[in-house]
Write a protein that holds these residues in place. Structure first.
Motif, PDB file in Angstrom:
ATOM      1  N   VAL A   1       0.844  -1.209   0.000  1.00  0.00           N
ATOM      2  CA  VAL A   1       0.000   0.000   0.000  1.00  0.00           C
ATOM      3  C   VAL A   1       0.875   1.253   0.000  1.00  0.00           C
TER       4      VAL A   1
ATOM      5  N   THR B   1       2.130   1.569  -3.569  1.00  0.00           N
ATOM      6  CA  THR B   1       1.024   1.981  -4.436  1.00  0.00           C
ATOM      7  C   THR B   1       0.751   3.473  -4.275  1.00  0.00           C
ATOM      8  N   THR B   2       0.834   3.936  -3.048  1.00  0.00           N
ATOM      9  CA  THR B   2       0.595   5.357  -2.790  1.00  0.00           C
ATOM     10  C   THR B   2       1.687   6.219  -3.410  1.00  0.00           C
TER      11      THR B   2
ATOM     12  N   GLY C   1       1.448   5.624  -7.359  1.00  0.00           N
ATOM     13  CA  GLY C   1       0.164   6.083  -7.902  1.00  0.00           C
ATOM     14  C   GLY C   1       0.000   7.594  -7.800  1.00  0.00           C
TER      15      GLY C   1
ATOM     16  N   ILE D   1       0.159  -2.854  -8.890  1.00  0.00           N
ATOM     17  CA  ILE D   1      -1.234  -2.431  -8.661  1.00  0.00           C
ATOM     18  C   ILE D   1      -1.436  -0.987  -9.133  1.00  0.00           C
TER      19      ILE D   1
END
Lengths: 232, 232, 232, 232
Positions: free
Chosen positions: D17, D20-21, D24, D102
């Motif tokens: 996560v 991804t942060t 992203g 992701i």
């Protein structure tokens, strides 16, 4: 209590990281944007954030002054000895200068510089007096009512003061000296440092005087109570 | 409890610093950027930050109203006397005006100004009623359930309301009066102040009425419980 | 415990204010800037801030779901009855729609609108599933370990998810319906809502399943302990 | 205590996560703005926010390292076994790589990529050593004095370090590996990863050494005390 060597290292380290943040994020913001407000935002948010961190983790060691006028105020309140306070101020100035140089190393700039940014005049000095008044008032009232919240209070106060003062709120003579040694976004001409420092001392003493009356000699609520009934 | 002189000084000081922040950061953001959203961001973040600070450190003194409609609501709830509330309102207005003038001094602007920014019409008044409803609801529910969190709740609420209302959420008649005296980013024409103040009173009274029913006469959980089981 | 009428009003009110914030700050950010990232920042910060406020002050009333998939998850965990959960969902949808209309009134726009913003396709649905997985995981783990921190956790999670997902993280079918009724920055075509809602349900159920295993049947530390020794 | 399988899943999930942060929000910020400082702000705020969330909710499971040098430091302090630490590092790297993929799925990009962004040279390595020194110092001092505040301290520290270091503060070899697999805003050439990792280990060991002396063998205040008297 930690011994004086550890306390001095804490003051030097904290002031160094604070100045590295101010100078480094100023360089970063300035390089990446043509909009000065965005650069200032990129300077403000890191400075506020690191203050919360530094005061939380170094407060238990040295009290986390990182600032000669804060040390002066606590000396006048007899909460630090005269010799201790002199040591603190030297550690703060030394740490601050080191902080500027570390920022230069990281951004591939000449280590030794002098700022050419003019910061002078009555409106700037008024701004520094106001900024430091607010900082010292925040610290003294915070310590009185909510000691555990002081790291947040100082971080948030400086976040605001970067924008509501025309000087971007140095409010710290050691940081001002350190910032005179960088010719980047956050710099100040060496010749302008004494004016800033004098205004900062004035603001700090006004805050000390006001809190001496405003917060004195009354029953101390142990917690903030916006509304005594509602807080149950 | 602190005596009434200290409480009035706290209200005046807090409102002054709040207005200095609103007006000063508005000037700073406006000067440094051509993008109005960035200027508003530079106005929002300092305002939210200083509210957390001021309510934390002055709440134990005066309750940290800084706002005539908040004082009105507490007077209607009989948590402040009529004479006390009148004193509070004068202190708030006086402090607010002083705050505008301090901002002008720091930014080297003429101290005495009148705003020429039009803020009027049904959509603006709706916005002010909504903004003040939300502010008063936040305060009353916050005081009821999490008194210690009120400084954060108010700071975060205003951070949001600056953006979700078309009026940028004055939500405070004393601050509106003070902002009528600056012809800069955050100003409002003096002639538009009564409309804003009336809408703010309407929103505040709606919040008082709703909370009177919504939060009344039931067992009070001592802590927030999203999920009674999980919170153990 | 508060009675069901008050709980339903709390759900409707909270969802209304949440949607007013999302839609209103989207309009404000879009109007004031040509830079979409700045508009999104002006949309993100208010949304994160208001979530902290709303969950803190309405959590003690209704649990502060404001979101049908959160209600679904708590219904599957048998922490809310089937009939109660149906009432919650209607209150959330009704409140959300009202929130959009209030934003339109404040910004002087036609109240009744339909969005024309296309938000569809596998990458968008993946984003919604990921966003809702993270939201529900955050809530369930937060409730398990730090119930008092849940308002902050949700506000910060959504602040991040607005940026790390390509869909800007709706993560909420009631909010998606409400946003289908505004043809502004934060809108979504009505025809795209079912795809978003389905993806959100998938993400929520995955989080429920994972936490059911990951957090189950073990001794519960009463506080976060990064390092059991250091925490004393 | 949770068993080792759950702890490894927590490390993998948390690092996924986090990455991804980072990846992203980097893509989002880069797509939406031409101003690199705004893109970096849109990268910074989500990263800081998600760190607070992840450390709060996964800390009770695995300690929330998400970072091989943090695991190394705790292994050297004998607070995690050698075999446990090796498992942690594999989970962190695997989770991090998954996190990059992701992000690519959500933003409709080819899943498998290699970065072409050069990040090398003495100033970059100095920056990484400084960044990781500060991160590890923050964690160790935070754990010592204010264990419950560590999630906030780390989130705020990284928020600052993104801007005060020229490298934007990776400070994490697992995240560096994961970021070498994306040719977007936050990428780093695979060939530059070893240099970063080496500098990060140096910074971490320096922090371990300094805290070993600075924080050792003295009476431990149970709470931060800026000013022993004032804190009452």
């Amino acid at each position: 209590m930690f011994d004086i060597r550890r306390r001095l290292v804490a003051e030097a380290l904290g002031t160094a990281v604070l100045v590295t943040t101010v100078v480094g994020s100023g360089i970063m913001g300035d390089r990446l944007s043509d909009d000065t407000a965005i650069s200032l935002l990129g300077n403000t948010i890191p400075t506020g954030a690191i203050l919360v961190v530094l005061i939380t983790i170094l407060g238990p060691l040295s009290g986390a002054h990182f600032n000669p006028v804060v040390t002066l105020v606590f000396a006048l309140r007899r909460e630090i000895t005269a010799s201790g306070s002199i040591g603190y101020v030297f550690a703060q100035i030394g740490g601050g200068v080191l902080g500027t140089w570390i920022a230069h190393l990281m951004f591939d700039l000449p280590v030794l510089q002098l700022s050419e940014t003019v910061r002078s005049g009555m409106s700037q000095w008024t701004a520094e007096a106001v900024a430091t008044f607010g900082l010292v008032f925040t610290i003294l009232a915070g310590v009185r009512f909510r000691g555990d919240a002081v790291p947040w209070l100082v971080g948030l106060y400086i976040t605001a003061a970067y924008w509501f003062t025309s000087s971007t709120s140095f409010a710290n003579p050691a940081v001002a000296i350190a910032r005179s040694l960088t010719n980047t976004f956050s710099g100040i001409r060496p010749i302008d440092v004494p004016g800033f420092a004098a205004a900062e001392v004035v603001g700090a003493l006004l805050a000390l005087a006001l809190t001496g009356w405003l917060l004195a000699d009354q029953s101390l609520p142990s917690k903030i109570q916006i509304n005594p009934k509602g807080a149950e």
